[in-house]
Scaffold this motif. Structure first.
Motif, mmCIF file in Angstrom:
data_model
loop_
_atom_site.group_PDB
_atom_site.id
_atom_site.type_symbol
_atom_site.label_atom_id
_atom_site.label_comp_id
_atom_site.label_asym_id
_atom_site.label_seq_id
_atom_site.Cartn_x
_atom_site.Cartn_y
_atom_site.Cartn_z
ATOM 1 N N ARG A 1 39.849 41.375 52.280
ATOM 2 C CA ARG A 1 40.757 42.538 52.402
ATOM 3 C C ARG A 1 40.949 43.219 51.046
ATOM 4 O O ARG A 1 40.875 44.450 50.937
ATOM 5 C CB ARG A 1 42.101 42.095 52.971
ATOM 6 C CG ARG A 1 43.126 43.214 53.040
ATOM 7 C CD ARG A 1 44.440 42.721 53.614
ATOM 8 N NE ARG A 1 44.407 42.687 55.073
ATOM 9 C CZ ARG A 1 45.405 42.227 55.833
ATOM 10 N NH1 ARG A 1 46.500 41.731 55.249
ATOM 11 N NH2 ARG A 1 45.314 42.255 57.145
ATOM 12 N N VAL A 2 41.191 42.432 49.995
ATOM 13 C CA VAL A 2 41.375 43.008 48.661
ATOM 14 C C VAL A 2 40.103 43.727 48.219
ATOM 15 O O VAL A 2 40.146 44.842 47.673
ATOM 16 C CB VAL A 2 41.763 41.918 47.649
ATOM 17 C CG1 VAL A 2 41.778 42.483 46.226
ATOM 18 C CG2 VAL A 2 43.122 41.323 47.990
ATOM 19 N N ALA A 3 38.955 43.090 48.433
ATOM 20 C CA ALA A 3 37.683 43.691 48.014
ATOM 21 C C ALA A 3 37.444 45.019 48.717
ATOM 22 O O ALA A 3 37.011 46.005 48.090
ATOM 23 C CB ALA A 3 36.528 42.727 48.299
ATOM 24 N N ARG A 4 37.732 45.082 49.990
ATOM 25 C CA ARG A 4 37.526 46.324 50.748
ATOM 26 C C ARG A 4 38.453 47.428 50.253
ATOM 27 O O ARG A 4 38.066 48.593 50.171
ATOM 28 C CB ARG A 4 37.729 46.066 52.245
ATOM 29 C CG ARG A 4 36.639 45.187 52.857
ATOM 30 C CD ARG A 4 36.936 44.822 54.311
ATOM 31 N NE ARG A 4 36.936 45.999 55.181
ATOM 32 C CZ ARG A 4 35.851 46.529 55.740
ATOM 33 N NH1 ARG A 4 34.660 45.987 55.506
ATOM 34 N NH2 ARG A 4 35.946 47.589 56.528
ATOM 35 N N LEU B 1 30.708 47.046 52.177
ATOM 36 C CA LEU B 1 29.927 46.216 51.268
ATOM 37 C C LEU B 1 30.437 44.776 51.250
ATOM 38 O O LEU B 1 29.723 43.865 50.836
ATOM 39 C CB LEU B 1 29.958 46.793 49.854
ATOM 40 C CG LEU B 1 29.159 48.082 49.648
ATOM 41 C CD1 LEU B 1 29.540 48.739 48.338
ATOM 42 C CD2 LEU B 1 27.656 47.800 49.698
ATOM 43 N N VAL B 2 31.659 44.570 51.686
ATOM 44 C CA VAL B 2 32.205 43.218 51.851
ATOM 45 C C VAL B 2 32.844 43.143 53.228
ATOM 46 O O VAL B 2 33.672 43.992 53.578
ATOM 47 C CB VAL B 2 33.244 42.869 50.772
ATOM 48 C CG1 VAL B 2 33.795 41.459 50.986
ATOM 49 C CG2 VAL B 2 32.630 42.972 49.377
ATOM 50 N N ALA B 3 32.461 42.150 54.015
ATOM 51 C CA ALA B 3 32.979 42.032 55.382
ATOM 52 C C ALA B 3 33.166 40.560 55.730
ATOM 53 O O ALA B 3 32.640 39.658 55.068
ATOM 54 C CB ALA B 3 32.025 42.702 56.371
ATOM 55 N N LEU B 4 33.937 40.341 56.793
ATOM 56 C CA LEU B 4 34.284 38.993 57.248
ATOM 57 C C LEU B 4 33.569 38.687 58.557
ATOM 58 O O LEU B 4 33.491 39.543 59.446
ATOM 59 C CB LEU B 4 35.793 38.885 57.449
ATOM 60 C CG LEU B 4 36.350 37.509 57.822
ATOM 61 C CD1 LEU B 4 36.334 36.581 56.606
ATOM 62 C CD2 LEU B 4 37.775 37.631 58.379
ATOM 63 N N ILE C 1 38.828 43.770 41.544
ATOM 64 C CA ILE C 1 39.097 42.917 42.710
ATOM 65 C C ILE C 1 39.749 41.619 42.249
ATOM 66 O O ILE C 1 40.767 41.184 42.802
ATOM 67 C CB ILE C 1 37.789 42.630 43.480
ATOM 68 C CG1 ILE C 1 37.216 43.913 44.071
ATOM 69 C CG2 ILE C 1 38.038 41.602 44.595
ATOM 70 C CD1 ILE C 1 35.809 43.758 44.623
ATOM 71 N N LEU C 2 39.187 40.998 41.230
ATOM 72 C CA LEU C 2 39.737 39.745 40.719
ATOM 73 C C LEU C 2 41.137 39.928 40.152
ATOM 74 O O LEU C 2 42.006 39.066 40.313
ATOM 75 C CB LEU C 2 38.808 39.165 39.655
ATOM 76 C CG LEU C 2 37.521 38.524 40.186
ATOM 77 C CD1 LEU C 2 36.517 38.326 39.064
ATOM 78 C CD2 LEU C 2 37.827 37.197 40.869
#
Length: 563
Positions: A250-253, A265-268, A124-125
């Motif tokens: 967005r990138v994480a998803r 697991l990642v949301a806004l 992700i990074l």
């Protein structure tokens, strides 16, 4: 779901980076895998300067699709501190739908183990790094940072802090072995034999409450510390600074999906104007971890009311510099001038109170009275910002009207040693740009205490006359103890005074910088080496980053079996 990114591929790409990060948090040496210079980007899949700007501009006036469960509408009202409206709309979530969906993927994410989670976080990074130019414009036009600062602090420096959190998280999770055989001798009888397994299990959904001034730099440590320890992360950005964290989500998803994990697991959690969902979210039983940067008032509220969650806060402090003596007067003035000016003082680490003995100080340029020190420092700031182009590049823009109001009010608190002036930004005529104000205060007068014992966030500093250096150290101690400090600076040529200053900071848990006269400034910290905050005074209850910042985001569950 089928994985497009295998663990083997992730390991081949990122294992060496993880190993190096683990090494440098042990040695505290300089290291960064993320280039600081804009010209380093544009090859090997990373966006060039022109491509990054175009990608940012293409987002204007669009709906920021994330394909999250529970989307019940759209919201967005970001206006750049430089003037333009961004016009980006973000999904608004029905929390009763979104939060259960976020929990659904926890089991598989937990079972993946610390190494896989760390490698996914590094991917992700890596993808965020490749889009640093795009992120830089998003940070610039939500925080008011000048472009180069937005590029560096919002890009590679933020990414470094995220990687640092992953390294700490991984190190703490693997401290306990996954399995162990246990045998207790029983003398003449057969030994007692057990086989044991140990699993790092997440606490639950982590809530990241983003800040306006450094959405990525302050946001990434908590986000990646929670994700790497197995927790889903709900990102609630500041309403004025949604875009940088929305891009991150967005990138994480995307990466989670490609690696075969649930993207939820990642949301806004973007909020409607005036909705104030942070308070609602903070006390929901599903929220088990909270990371927050912002005002003391709300930070205190979180610590008091979000009892079901592990709360990590970075709040406000009154940062202080003690000026006793110096053997590089010109270098001291130059260093302080830059520290007071950078990003219009809108950093939680910017010095506010300058404690100067009223009888003056000794320097390599001879004895200097209190008035001379203040006048010379004011002149140094004025010279630094005398050229409007350079001033714009250093100051950026005031992030919101509250900062401007505090700046204007400060001039009425005492004798103005350095008046603030308005600067026009030719590229962004709508930007509010102001140079710092410096106000002289008498530390012995009770009516001055209300000013210097409160944080005045923005381009405001107080030159406080104290009876002696010893008197200044007592004021420093009281300030840290009562109000907290993210940073402390000091200038002295006396080993005895230096030891006394260090003792105050050790006793009150404040990070200290001594005799900085070159290109390192009290308000800047380096990932992997410097601790941001200590967690030991009222300015923050956690440090970025240390083992304490990650270790309580997971628990170890043991299963014992008869061997």
């Amino acid at each position: 779901m089928a994985a497009e990114l295998t663990t083997s591929q992730l390991s081949q790409k990122h294992q060496a980076t993880l190993a190096q990060a683990l090494e440098v948090i042990r040695t505290r040496a300089y290291w960064s895998p993320h280039p600081e210079h804009p010209k380093a980007y544009g090859e090997n899949g990373s966006l060039s300067a022109a491509e990054g700007l175009a990608a940012f501009q293409a987002l204007h006036g669009t709906r920021f699709e994330l394909d999250q469960p529970g989307t019940d509408g759209w919201t967005g009202a970001e206006v750049s501190p430089y003037g333009p409206e961004l016009g980006v709309e973000y999904p608004h979530a029905d929390l009763d739908v979104l939060l259960p969906a976020m929990r659904a993927g926890m089991g598989a994410w937990r079972d993946a183990g610390p190494e896989t989670r760390a490698l996914v976080c590094l991917e992700i990074l890596s993808r965020i790094s490749a889009r640093t130019h795009e992120f830089a414009h998003a940070v610039m036009h939500t925080s008011g940072q000048a472009f180069m600062m937005a590029f560096q602090a919002g890009g590679p420096h933020a990414q470094d802090r995220g990687l640092e959190a992953v390294a700490y998280a991984y190190g703490e999770q693997v401290r306990t072995p996954e399995a162990a055989d246990w045998s207790k001798p029983q003398g003449k009888r057969d030994p007692l034999n057990l086989s044991k397994s140990f699993t790092a299990v997440p606490r639950g959904i982590a809530l990241l409450i983003g800040c306006n001034t450094f959405p990525t730099w302050n946001g990434y440590p908590g986000l990646f510390a929670s994700l790497a320890t197995g927790n889903p992360v709900l990102v609630k950005p500041h309403p004025r600074a949604v875009l940088p964290l929305a891009l991150t989500v967005r990138v994480a998803r995307e990466v989670l999906t490609e690696a075969g994990f649930d993207p939820n697991l990642v949301a806004l959690a973007a909020e409607r104007p005036g909705e104030g969902i942070a308070k609602t979210l903070a006390v929901r039983p599903e929220i088990r971890i909270i990371d927050y940067t912002g005002s003391t008032t709300f930070g205190d509220w979180l610590e008091t009311n979000a009892r079901q969650a592990q709360v990590y806060t970075e709040k406000a402090g009154v940062n202080t510099v003690v000026i006793d003596s110096t053997d590089d007067y010109k270098g001291m003035l130059s260093n302080l001038a830059f520290s007071l000016s950078l990003y219009s003082g809108q950093m939680c680490t910017t010095p506010q109170n300058l404690l100067i003995p009223r009888d003056g100080i000794m320097t390599d340029a001879g004895a200097k009275s209190y008035d001379e020190v203040v006048s010379d420092l004011a002149a140094s700031v004025a010279a630094l910002l005398g050229d409007d182009a350079r001033a714009n590049a250093l100051l950026g823009a005031l992030v919101n009207p509250d900062v401007k109001a505090r700046l204007e009010a400060a001039a009425g608190m005492g004798e103005v040693a350095l008046p603030s002036r308005e600067i026009t930004n030719p590229d962004f005529p709508g930007a509010v740009v102001r140079t710092p104000v410096m106000v002289k205060l008498d530390g012995a007068k009770p009516d001055a205490e209300a000013a210097y014992m409160s944080e005045c966030f923005g381009p405001v500093s107080f030159a406080v006359a104290v009876d002696s250096t010893e008197d200044g150290l007592e004021l420093l101690r009281r300030t840290i103890r009562e109000k907290g400090a993210m940073t402390v600076g000091a200038y002295t040529t006396s080993q005895i005074t230096e030891a006394a200053i260090e003792e105050v900071c050790l006793e009150e848990s404040a990070q200290l910088s001594l005799n900085l006269t070159g290109g390192v400034y009290v308000n800047q910290t380096a990932a992997f080496s410097d601790f941001h905050g200590s967690g030991g005074n009222p300015a923050a209850n956690a440090a970025l980053c240390d083992a304490a910042f990650v270790a309580n985001r997971f628990r170890v569950v043991e299963v014992r079996r008869q061997a």
